[in-house]
Structure formats: C-alpha cells, structure tokens
Design a protein around this motif. Structure first.
Motif, PDB file in Angstrom:
ATOM      1  N   ASP A 189       0.751  -0.994  -0.305  1.00 44.81           N
ATOM      2  CA  ASP A 189      -0.059   0.097  -0.164  1.00 44.81           C
ATOM      3  C   ASP A 189       1.010   1.102   0.015  1.00 44.81           C
ATOM      4  N   GLU A 190       0.967   2.028  -1.058  1.00 41.69           N
ATOM      5  CA  GLU A 190       2.044   2.975  -1.326  1.00 41.69           C
ATOM      6  C   GLU A 190       1.152   4.048  -1.091  1.00 41.69           C
ATOM      7  N   SER A 191      -0.049   4.262  -1.189  1.00 45.11           N
ATOM      8  CA  SER A 191      -0.961   5.287  -0.876  1.00 45.11           C
ATOM      9  C   SER A 191      -0.953   5.910   0.456  1.00 45.11           C
ATOM     10  N   MET A 192      -1.307   7.337   0.609  1.00 44.06           N
ATOM     11  CA  MET A 192      -1.089   7.836   2.019  1.00 44.06           C
ATOM     12  C   MET A 192      -2.346   8.386   2.411  1.00 44.06           C
ATOM     13  N   THR A 193      -2.953   8.168   3.532  1.00 48.66           N
ATOM     14  CA  THR A 193      -4.051   8.563   4.119  1.00 48.66           C
ATOM     15  C   THR A 193      -3.676   9.798   5.192  1.00 48.66           C
ATOM     16  N   VAL A 234      -1.946   9.265   8.750  1.00 47.16           N
ATOM     17  CA  VAL A 234      -2.763   8.123   9.265  1.00 47.16           C
ATOM     18  C   VAL A 234      -1.996   6.873   9.195  1.00 47.16           C
ATOM     19  N   ARG A 235      -1.914   5.960  10.037  1.00 47.63           N
ATOM     20  CA  ARG A 235      -1.471   4.764  10.145  1.00 47.63           C
ATOM     21  C   ARG A 235      -2.414   3.616   9.612  1.00 47.63           C
ATOM     22  N   ASP A 236      -3.744   3.784   9.909  1.00 45.96           N
ATOM     23  CA  ASP A 236      -4.914   2.813   9.493  1.00 45.96           C
ATOM     24  C   ASP A 236      -5.941   3.624   8.878  1.00 45.96           C
ATOM     25  N   LYS A 492       2.443  -0.993   8.889  1.00 49.49           N
ATOM     26  CA  LYS A 492       1.086  -0.853   8.102  1.00 49.49           C
ATOM     27  C   LYS A 492       1.361  -0.500   6.548  1.00 49.49           C
ATOM     28  N   MET A 493       2.579  -1.459   6.155  1.00 53.65           N
ATOM     29  CA  MET A 493       2.917  -1.038   4.732  1.00 53.65           C
ATOM     30  C   MET A 493       2.491  -2.145   3.922  1.00 53.65           C
ATOM     31  N   HIS A 494       2.409  -3.466   4.073  1.00 54.11           N
ATOM     32  CA  HIS A 494       1.714  -4.574   3.097  1.00 54.11           C
ATOM     33  C   HIS A 494       0.266  -4.363   3.165  1.00 54.11           C
ATOM     34  N   SER A 495      -0.256  -4.892   1.958  1.00 49.54           N
ATOM     35  CA  SER A 495      -1.775  -4.831   1.877  1.00 49.54           C
ATOM     36  C   SER A 495      -2.050  -5.892   2.595  1.00 49.54           C
TER      37      SER A 495
END
Length: 720
Positions: A189-193, A234-236, A492-495
């Motif tokens: 998950d390379e996107s960023m919340t 945000v992490r999650d 919290k990097m892997h999908s």
C-alpha cells in the motif's frame, strides 16, 4: 498505569468508550447480534468499492444517512464491530451509537456528546517542513466544555512533545483530509491517508517553537506555502474512517469534516510535500542499507562473508542448548508477563477438526535446516535488514520444544511459503503439508511470515479448524474459541487484505484436499466468516527493524498459544485490545528491539562454538578412521609381498639343489673313469675330497648354491 493506558487507545468504528458500567453493559446485545451477523451475513465485496460507494452516497444524502454509516462499517474486512445486521429478531437492525444519535436528532431529540476522547496512530507528523515519526498520535477530546485537538510525538532526542489546539480559541483555520483506497490486488500500500490542519501558532499551542519550519505567511511561493500546514499521515485507514464519522457528530468539528474538505488527488502534493519527501528519503535509505548488506562489504574479513557458522538444528543435548541461551530474554524462554499457570491444562483436542482425517500415516521425519553464515550474522548490526535465514532461525529456535509434524498444535512456515502461494497458487504449496501428513485444521496457530518489498510482516491463522462452528452452531457461546486471521505489520505497509485473500484461498484448498467437505454448499473461508484483524501493537520508528518486530510478534503469540481467542476478544470495539494490545508481552519499545538484535548475535556465537567443535570432532573421527583403513591396507600389501619373496627363494633353492646333485653325479662318474679324481665311490658311498687343512673342496657352483641357501634361511627368519 495499565488501565489508564488502555483507556486511551484509538476509537474503532465510531464506537464511544463507556462512561459508566451501564453503558458498557448496553454494548453486549449489539456484540451478540454481530456474532450472528458473522453467521448469516453474505460476503460484502471489496473494501475499495464500498468506500467509493459510501462517498458517493455521502455527497447526495449527507453524513446522517443511517444506511450510509452502516455500509461503510460493514464493508470493512478488518473492522466489522458495529455492522448493522439481522439479530435474533430478523426484522430489527442494530446500529452503532453515532447512528442512534442520528436517529435521535431526526426525531427532535438533543444530540448527546460524541464521547470523551478519540485517538489514532500516525506514521508521521509534519509541522511545516519539519517531520517527526516517533510515537506519533492524533487525538480529539470531545466530552469537555473546551474540546481540543492534541498532536503528540517524540523528537530526535526522545523528548515527548504535545500541542493542544482548543477549538473555541479560533486557532483552527482549515482542515483537509485525503482517504487512500486500498487495492486488495496490490502487494504493498503505497498510498497515503492524511489529515491536514492550518493552525495559527501561539504560545499556548506551542507551535511557535518552529519559526523556521512553520509559517502562516500568505504567499504564492510554493516552497513557503509548504510551511503553512501541519499534516498527519494516518497509520490505519479504517481507524481514520471511524474517527471521521465520530468527528462529524460533534458540533465544533462537523463543519471541518464535510465532503468539501476532501483533498483532490492532484492537489495532494501541495498539502503533503514534506511527508512525501520524507517517505522517499526513507525508501532510499532502506534500499541503500539493503544494497550494502547484500554487497558483502565484509569481504576483507579473515574468513569472508560465506564462512559457515552454524547449521541448525544439530545433534546436541537440550541442556547444552539451554546453557547457550542462558541470560537471554526471549531466546531464553522468558514468559514476558504472560500467564502460564493454565498452560499445562490446555486441551489441544479442542483446537481443530477430527484427527481421523490424518489417514493413519506417520508424519515425515524431514527436518528444515537453517544455515547461518558470516554474512547473515552481519545483518544483525544496527541499521541492517534481517534476511530469511535469521527470521527462519528465530522461528525454529523458539519452537524447538514442539513435537515434530502433526503432533504439534502450531506450525511455522518459512517466508518462501507466502511468496510461492501468491505467485503460483495453493497447488504449488500442496506438498508443504501433504508430504508431512499435516492437517492444518488441527493447529491453534499457523505462522506465515511475509517478506516483500524490503519489508517484513506477520500473518497468523488462528483456530482454522473451528470455522465449522460458525455455520453448524449458531448458538456458540461468546466465550468459546473462534477463528480469525491476524495481520501484524510494524509499518502498516503491506496490503493486509491482499494477503488475507490468498490465505483464505489456501485454507479452502486444504479443506477440500483433506475431505472436510463444504458447509451448507459453500466454501467455508470467506471474508465474513474468517475475519481479518489487525490489533493495535507497537510500531517501528525507523525503516530497518521490521524483521526484528516480526520475531517479537511471533514469540509473543507463540507464548499465548494456550490462551483462548474468543468471540468476545475478536469482536471488541478495538479488536483483541484485552488479549493483545494491553497484554504485557506487547509492551515493548525500540530499546527492546535493539536488545533482541544483540541477543540473536550472542546466541549464534554460542551455538556456533558448539557446532564447529562438533564438526571438528566429526572430522577427527573420520581422519582416524581413514588412517586405520590405510594402515590395514598397507599391512596386507606388505604381507602379500613377503609371501611372494619366500616362494621365489624356495624355488631357487630347489633348482640349486638339483644342479648340485647333477654335478656330484658327474664328478663321481669322472672319478670312476679316470681312477684318481677328486671323488670316488666305494661300496655306493660318496667320497669327499679335502685339502691339506681338512676343509671340504667344493666346486664353484656348489659354493654359490650354499650361499643362496643361507640367504633363504635369513629371509624366512625376518618374515617370521
């Protein structure tokens, strides 16, 4: 204390923490209905599609639409605690607290406070151009007369910093947010919340301490414009969705959380440039560290990077192994505060399915060996990434007391299992359990390390054999054990949804292979029956310790194998908060991670001495055996040569005697004829001629034969 710490953990699915015991009791029926939703509710589709649909509905119907709120929560594979489904009365719908408030408002009743405090973990907090990434947290204090936003983080000197922004002080000027959509088909998950704030710096909120990084000057200069925002990564995503819904129920915050506050994707860089630059910098550091580790920069060392230090397991007494780990914490078997009193009473027969499916075959004795070389050991230095050899060694070591094969209630895969499963499907890993006759549905825990994109995470399958309880018995007690998938990721990097999808496919394949059949005509492992949970756990504060975190996660859960994972635990507002998040074993920090690196190195050094000594003894025995064999061969060869020499000498003696006899006959004949020779015959006796000294006169041939006979006698004595 511990109670205070646990009370401040992040909100989940918009649920409000109970302010009294009566409020806490009121949650029980809702959780009961949720357990039944797990039984009757059909699969809900992908998270990304539902989020998109819910956003579209929000544009048209607003955030007070009850169906909108329920759909957002029920679509999440990870967080389904507040989902609205048929309960005991199929005509009734169970809704979360904030939805109930929406109903109350629509009926003209006063909307109550949205709770005391909500908080979520953050990966980074950027104050203008200054980025912090240690123990970052964003909190909202709702239930007071002076609500405020709290930014919390640790700086490079390990000092805790907090900034309180009171909403009634008119310091908050702007709020923006961006929710990244997670694609379950992507590995990473390379996107960023993010949530972005523009806040007037004051002495009260303490943002004046960063004058060079944070500036509210209105300007068109792009570089100066970056200094105007405080951005929080945000992490999650699911936790943020829940908090956003919670904020919309507060009168002082709802104006900042509308659809108009969303950041368009093409404008995201404007608000988050500092976060993105720091993320790219961290990635380059990770890549550089990994390249340095692989390049073998220690080739100038005496023995080189390929020197073999250890092959584990090897044949040595358990007492000696225990002594090698003496003084070490996790590797020495420390319980880490986990209650082990009832471990001996743990009934493994309740873990999974019927053992009759083992088909009576004995489990294979094949053992997985792990080789540790100097290059592997060098990766234990600070700033280096652990490789699969080190992680596999850790898993083999902590489980060394487990019975082999099907007799154990836990199973550890190597990181190559998930890699092969994702690439080639369940059939490609069929032999990993079939050859050893392992029924995975008899296991309490199945550990699956994930190694991808220079990052480690851990997937743990819990009680897969109890999945049938979900279908066959709708009245399973809330305190009974249940099945789930845990995904623990220190960045919290892997999908997680992508990996959980592959795990469910594999479980369904195994279910069919072992002849378990289908439950009500459908495959038993689905996202609504085998739910994915990611409890709050300690996270890493750098880019290189993910492998060490996975080792500690695995050890903690392995020590918890005798504990029950009940529906009460899984369906908590914050999943597994009691069992995992607030468990003493999961209270560790970066100092513990650094210590673990050193203790792994110590254990490898101690075991290497034992292993290399054992190998030297084996080599000495082999050398002695070879020498004995060569000595025996030499003796046999010498004996054969001596026998051959004796036989040749005997033949020469016989020939000499024959020639001597012929000579004597000839001499006798000559003497008889000439009457006056050197020898004569009187009455058949041989007459020997002597010289004047009395010595026998011998012919030259007789003298030669006599010498040969003496040599033969000497050789025979030497041989004997």
């Amino acid at each position: 204390g511990e109670e205070e710490k646990c009370s401040e953990f992040d909100f989940h699915n918009g649920s409000t923490p109970p302010s009294s015991s009566s409020e806490h009791k009121s949650k029980q029926p809702r959780r009961k209905n949720h357990r039944q939703s797990k039984i009757f509710m059909p699969p809900t589709g992908s998270l990304r599609q539902t989020r998109s649909n819910s956003r579209n509905r929000s544009k048209s119907g607003g955030s007070n639409n009850i169906t909108d709120i329920i759909t957002i929560d029920s679509s999440s594979e990870e967080d389904e605690d507040s989902i609205g489904v048929p309960g005991e009365d199929e005509g009734s719908i169970n809704v979360p607290d904030f939805a109930e408030e929406s109903v109350a408002e629509s009926r003209g009743r006063r909307k109550r406070a949205a709770g005391d405090r909500a908080s979520i973990d953050a990966v980074r907090i950027a104050v203008g151009k200054k980025v912090f990434k240690r123990k970052c947290e964003l909190s909202f204090q709702f239930g007071t007369s002076s609500p405020y936003i709290l930014f919390s983080y640790y700086d490079d000197k390990s000092n805790k910093n907090e900034h309180s922004v009171y909403l009634k002080d008119q310091e908050l000027q702007e709020v923006k947010y961006f929710i990244a959509s997670e694609d379950e088909n992507e590995d990473i998950d390379e996107s960023m919340t993010v949530m972005v704030f523009r806040i007037t710096p004051t002495e009260k909120n303490n943002f004046l301490k960063y004058p060079r990084s944070y500036d509210q000057e209105d300007t068109e200069d792009a570089e100066k414009n970056e200094k105007r925002y405080i951005s929080v990564e945000v992490r999650d995503v699911d936790d943020f969705q829940a908090m956003l819904l919670q904020m919309r129920q507060h009168e002082d915050l709802e104006i900042w959380c509308s659809e108009d506050s969303k950041i368009p994707p093409d404008e995201l860089t404007k608000y988050t440039r500092a976060l993105q630059e720091d993320s790219q910098k961290e990635l380059k550091t990770r890549l550089g560290s990994a390249m340095k580790t692989r390049s073998g920069g220690n080739k100038t060392k005496k023995n080189g990077p390929n020197e073999l230090l250890l092959v584990y397991p090897f044949d040595v007494d358990e007492e000696i192994l225990a002594e090698a780990a003496s003084g070490l914490k996790e590797l020495g078997g420390d319980p880490l505060g986990i209650d082990l009193l009832d471990e001996d009473m743990y009934d493994r027969s309740t873990v999974g399915g019927d053992s009759s499916d083992d088909k009576g075959n004995a489990s294979s004795s094949r053992t997985h060996y792990v080789s540790i070389r100097q290059d592997d050991k060098d990766r234990l230095c600070p700033g280096q990434f652990l490789n699969d050899s080190l992680v596999d060694f850790w898993m083999r070591w902590i489980s060394r007391g487990e019975p082999q094969g099907k007799d154990s209630d836990v199973h550890f895969f190597t990181s190559h299992f998930m890699t092969t499963l994702k690439k080639d499907g369940p059939k490609a890993v069929h032999s990993w359990t079939a050859k050893k006759n392992i029924d995975v549905f008899n296991k309490k825990f199945i550990f699956v390390p994930v190694n991808a994109d220079l990052h480690w995470s851990l997937c743990v399958i819990v009680n897969p054999g109890l999945i049938a309880n979900t279908f066959e018995n709708a009245l399973v007690p809330m305190t009974a054990e249940h099945s789930c998938i845990l995904f623990l990721d220190s960045l919290k990097m892997h999908s997680k949804h992508n990996y959980a999808k592959h795990i469910r496919k594999w479980l369904n394949f195994q279910w069919k292979r072992l002849g378990k059949g289908k439950v009500h005509g459908v495959a038993p492992f689905r996202d609504d029956t085998m739910m994915l949970k990611s409890p709050k756990i300690p996270y890493q504060e750098n880019g290189c310790d993910c492998g060490v975190f996975v080792c500690r996660y695995a050890y903690n859960l392995y020590k918890m194998k005798h504990l029950k994972f009940t529906w009460d635990d899984i369906a908590e507002d914050k999943p597994l908060r009691t069992l995992i998040t607030c468990n003493p074993a999961f209270e560790f920090d970066m100092a513990d991670i650094a210590r673990i690196r050193g203790e792994i190195e110590t254990l490898i050094d101690n075991l290497s001495k034992l292993y290399l000594r054992m190998k030297e003894q084996e080599k000495a025995k082999k050398r002695a055996k070879r020498q004995a064999i060569e000595s025996s061969k030499t003796s046999d060869k010498n004996a054969s040569s001596s026998n051959s020499s004796t036989e040749n000498a005997g033949e020469e003696v016989a020939n000499a005697a024959s020639r001597n006899e012929d000579f004597r006959s000839e001499t006798k004949l000559a003497a008889s004829e000439e009457n006056g020779g050197i020898a004569g015959s009187i009455g058949g006796a041989t007459v020997v001629t002597k010289d004047e000294d009395g010595d026998v006169i011998m012919s030259p041939s007789e003298e030669k034969e006599n010498i040969l006979q003496q040599e033969v006698v000497v050789q025979e004595k030497k041989h004997k």
